[in-house]
Design a protein around this motif. Sequence first.
Motif, PDB file in Angstrom:
ATOM      1  N   HIS A 219    -113.155 -39.104  -3.874  1.00 14.29           N
ATOM      2  CA  HIS A 219    -112.952 -37.696  -4.206  1.00 14.29           C
ATOM      3  C   HIS A 219    -111.814 -37.476  -5.194  1.00 14.29           C
ATOM      4  CE1 HIS A 219    -109.974 -38.392  -1.014  1.00 14.29           C
ATOM      5  NE2 HIS A 219    -109.325 -37.329  -1.471  1.00 14.29           N
ATOM      6  N   HIS A 220    -110.976 -38.494  -5.421  1.00 16.17           N
ATOM      7  CA  HIS A 220    -109.884 -38.362  -6.385  1.00 16.17           C
ATOM      8  C   HIS A 220    -110.378 -38.467  -7.829  1.00 16.17           C
ATOM      9  CE1 HIS A 220    -106.702 -38.260  -3.441  1.00 16.17           C
ATOM     10  NE2 HIS A 220    -107.098 -39.406  -2.896  1.00 16.17           N
TER      11      HIS A 220
ATOM     12  N   ALA B  48    -106.160 -42.481  -5.690  1.00 25.44           N
ATOM     13  CA  ALA B  48    -104.908 -41.825  -5.315  1.00 25.44           C
ATOM     14  C   ALA B  48    -103.837 -41.989  -6.389  1.00 25.44           C
ATOM     15  CB  ALA B  48    -104.414 -42.387  -3.983  1.00 25.44           C
TER      16      ALA B  48
ATOM     17  N   ARG C 205    -104.361 -42.054  -9.610  1.00 22.88           N
ATOM     18  CA  ARG C 205    -104.690 -41.032 -10.614  1.00 22.88           C
ATOM     19  C   ARG C 205    -104.209 -39.661 -10.160  1.00 22.88           C
ATOM     20  NH1 ARG C 205    -109.011 -37.329 -11.086  1.00 22.88           N
ATOM     21  NH2 ARG C 205    -109.556 -36.786 -13.259  1.00 22.88           N
ATOM     22  N   ALA C 206    -104.462 -39.330  -8.899  1.00 25.70           N
ATOM     23  CA  ALA C 206    -104.052 -38.027  -8.377  1.00 25.70           C
ATOM     24  C   ALA C 206    -102.543 -37.840  -8.514  1.00 25.70           C
ATOM     25  CB  ALA C 206    -104.478 -37.890  -6.922  1.00 25.70           C
TER      26      ALA C 206
ATOM     27  N   TRP D 223     -99.959 -47.703  -4.786  1.00 25.14           N
ATOM     28  CA  TRP D 223    -100.593 -47.112  -3.601  1.00 25.14           C
ATOM     29  C   TRP D 223    -100.499 -48.107  -2.462  1.00 25.14           C
ATOM     30  CZ3 TRP D 223    -105.123 -48.925  -1.096  1.00 25.14           C
ATOM     31  CH2 TRP D 223    -105.572 -48.102  -0.042  1.00 25.14           C
TER      32      TRP D 223
END
Length: 283
Positions: A212-213, A231, A233-234, A271
């Motif tokens: 979903h990111h 994550a 990228r987010a 991460w």
Amino acid sequence: MFSGNGSILRRAVAGAATMLAVTLSLGLSGTASGDVDTPRAEQQTRAEEQPQKASPAEFTPIEHRYWNDPKLRKLLGHPVDTEYHKDGISYQEYQNGWMYHTDDTGTHEVHGAIADRYTEVGTHETYGVPTTDELKTPDGKGRYNHFTGTKAIGIASIYWTPKTGAQGIWGPPRQFWAKHGYERGFLNYPTSTTTDTPGGKGIYTHFRGADHHGASVYWSEKTGAHSVQGAIRARWLKLGAEKSWLGFPKSNEYGIKNGRRSDFQHGYIIWNSKTGKTKAYRY
């Protein structure tokens, strides 16, 4: 006497037959032209079908394909304006799309949402001419057209799915995406059209990614094309993406002990697989 009367009788019969033939001829002629019994709708239908009966020698390559393919005519609708010819490119706009022809690429159509995007970005002046008709993607979930591109952007494509809409992709992001399996790779389908970064120092394309990111491919002259995903990228986007202190990505995401990492011009983001959290560091 009988011979004379027979001659008179034959002349009378012949005269009646001639009058009948003329009458029938006039009647049939009137019916064929629509002057007598043919309804106007039928006349119009015949008029619309008439170009199909013209000699192929009279057609341009675009006209030849259009008038000899009923499914294509239904798909594209009626011609809009006239066919244009410039610099070896022939093109015709239709109600629902375009057809293009060059000696090198042949004759291809663009229609629907992909045609809308193609028109929006500037048609052949920006993306070049189509090198394919609209085709189904190998995974069966989308549709696409490839284009010749231009010297400024290289080869271009427009991909469409119900979830992503029609998105154009070109240049280094497209090359990176193609190298990693197109829509069947980890980037999945593009969710944005390739465009310049706000500062004008690079270009980027966003993708659905593996979670979903989402994912992105960013390119700059100094760093080349690299992907940022998940994550990491987010976190990077939240910090300001390439305008943040991290700058452009200079590596793809890669595995490390207990996590994942992406390197940027002025730092990196990790991460942690145990905590599920990300943290940015300076070099």
